[in-house]
Scaffold this active site. Structure first.
Site, short mmCIF file in Angstrom:
data_model
loop_
_atom_site.label_atom_id
_atom_site.label_comp_id
_atom_site.label_asym_id
_atom_site.label_seq_id
_atom_site.Cartn_x
_atom_site.Cartn_y
_atom_site.Cartn_z
N ASP A 32 44.80 5.25 -26.27
CA ASP A 32 45.71 5.16 -25.12
C ASP A 32 46.94 6.04 -25.27
O ASP A 32 48.03 5.72 -24.77
CB ASP A 32 46.15 3.71 -24.87
CG ASP A 32 44.99 2.82 -24.48
OD1 ASP A 32 44.04 3.33 -23.83
OD2 ASP A 32 45.02 1.61 -24.82
N LYS A 69 45.11 10.89 -23.51
CA LYS A 69 44.17 12.01 -23.61
C LYS A 69 43.49 12.33 -22.27
O LYS A 69 43.41 13.49 -21.88
CB LYS A 69 43.08 11.72 -24.65
CG LYS A 69 43.56 11.61 -26.08
CD LYS A 69 42.39 11.48 -27.04
CE LYS A 69 41.48 10.30 -26.77
NZ LYS A 69 42.17 9.01 -26.87
N LYS A 107 33.08 14.09 -22.34
CA LYS A 107 33.45 12.98 -23.23
C LYS A 107 32.14 12.49 -23.82
O LYS A 107 31.49 11.58 -23.27
CB LYS A 107 34.17 11.87 -22.47
CG LYS A 107 34.80 10.83 -23.41
CD LYS A 107 35.65 9.85 -22.64
CE LYS A 107 36.28 8.81 -23.57
NZ LYS A 107 37.34 9.37 -24.42
N ASP A 145 37.15 6.90 -18.07
CA ASP A 145 37.65 8.19 -18.56
C ASP A 145 36.65 9.30 -18.26
O ASP A 145 37.03 10.39 -17.80
CB ASP A 145 37.90 8.13 -20.06
CG ASP A 145 39.06 7.22 -20.44
OD1 ASP A 145 39.82 6.83 -19.53
OD2 ASP A 145 39.20 6.89 -21.62
N GLY A 204 37.86 13.53 -27.28
CA GLY A 204 37.42 12.60 -28.29
C GLY A 204 37.67 11.16 -27.86
O GLY A 204 37.92 10.86 -26.69
N ALA A 205 37.59 10.24 -28.83
CA ALA A 205 37.84 8.82 -28.57
C ALA A 205 38.85 8.34 -29.60
O ALA A 205 38.67 8.58 -30.80
CB ALA A 205 36.55 8.01 -28.66
N HIS A 216 56.48 8.50 -18.23
CA HIS A 216 55.70 7.32 -17.86
C HIS A 216 55.58 7.30 -16.34
O HIS A 216 56.58 7.29 -15.63
CB HIS A 216 56.37 6.05 -18.37
CG HIS A 216 55.53 4.83 -18.21
ND1 HIS A 216 55.61 4.02 -17.10
CD2 HIS A 216 54.58 4.28 -19.01
CE1 HIS A 216 54.75 3.03 -17.22
NE2 HIS A 216 54.12 3.16 -18.36
#
Length: 235
Positions: free
Chosen positions: A12, A15, A37, A54, A118-119, A211
């Site tokens: 989180d 990405k 992904k 995602d 990536g993850a 944010h």
């Protein structure tokens, strides 16, 4: 054709927002794009199979359009570490298979800009031998690092940068993504943290995304002051 691997300092970190925004930026410049992904956990059951939010976001920004299976060939339902999700599904994740699949996709779907997301962070495991970082290492891809801006980000970012360098790869640029709005409440301290990152990370800052109440490529794009993406060619 430019291909980059996008990693983050943590889960989180932002990405997918950064990846989809870069793809949207490239499309706005008239470039063809592809977001991949390869492995995703935390997906919902739909009439057409498991779908990860995602991966869907990257599919939307892939132009010309591609199938979901192209974007996300390994998808799992539980929102847990991918190697654990794969084990629960009685599947095995193998870095050789993933790299081979990605290589075939890149050969068959050549785009001006391809981003492989990536993850989690850099050292998330694929199995008891391989990590996610073995994908860009074997493919010799430059890396875009997404720094989740919050308390502790200096340590996370610098350690990740050191790990990327230790694996013999180059950071093409980094993006700061504010994941904790309270982190910006003290503007002077926030600026001081950014100064440290800019001084210590071995790459240029591609932008700082605040944010956002409604994060999307449209709302994030103004905050990424990128050079023309054609200048980010893989050496």
């Amino acid at each position: 054709m430019s291909t980059f691997f996008v990693t983050g300092t943590d889960t989180d970190a932002g990405k997918t927002l950064v990846t989809s925004t870069l793809l949207a930026t490239a499309s706005a410049q008239g470039l063809t794009t592809l977001g991949l992904k390869p492995v995703a956990s935390g997906s919902r059951v739909t009439p057409v199979g498991l779908r990860n939010s995602d991966a869907l976001a990257l599919q939307v920004q892939s132009m010309p359009p591609v199938s979901y299976a192209t974007v996300n060939p390994w998808v799992f339902e539980p929102a847990i570490a991918p190697h654990l999700a794969a084990s629960e599904a009685s599947q095995a994740l193998n870095v050789s298979d993933i790299v081979a699949t990605l290589g075939a996709t890149l050969a068959q779907t050549q785009r001006d800009l391809t981003l492989i997301e990536g993850a989690g962070g850099w050292r998330v495991p694929l199995n008891d031998r391989d990590d996610f970082c073995d994908i860009p290492r074997l493919m010799q891809l430059p890396v875009i690092l997404v720094v989740g801006l919050k308390l502790g980000c200096l340590n996370h970012a610098r350690l990740t940068a050191e790990a990327i360098a230790a694996d013999g790869l180059t950071i093409a640029g980094w993006v700061g993504s504010v994941v904790d709005p309270a982190f910006t409440s003290e503007s002077t301290r926030f600026a001081a943290n950014l100064d440290v990152l800019k001084q210590t990370l071995p790459a240029s800052c591609l932008g700082i995304i605040p944010h956002l109440e409604q994060p999307s490529p449209e709302t994030a794009q103004p905050y990424l002051s990128l050079p023309p993406l054609r200048t980010l060619e893989t050496p």
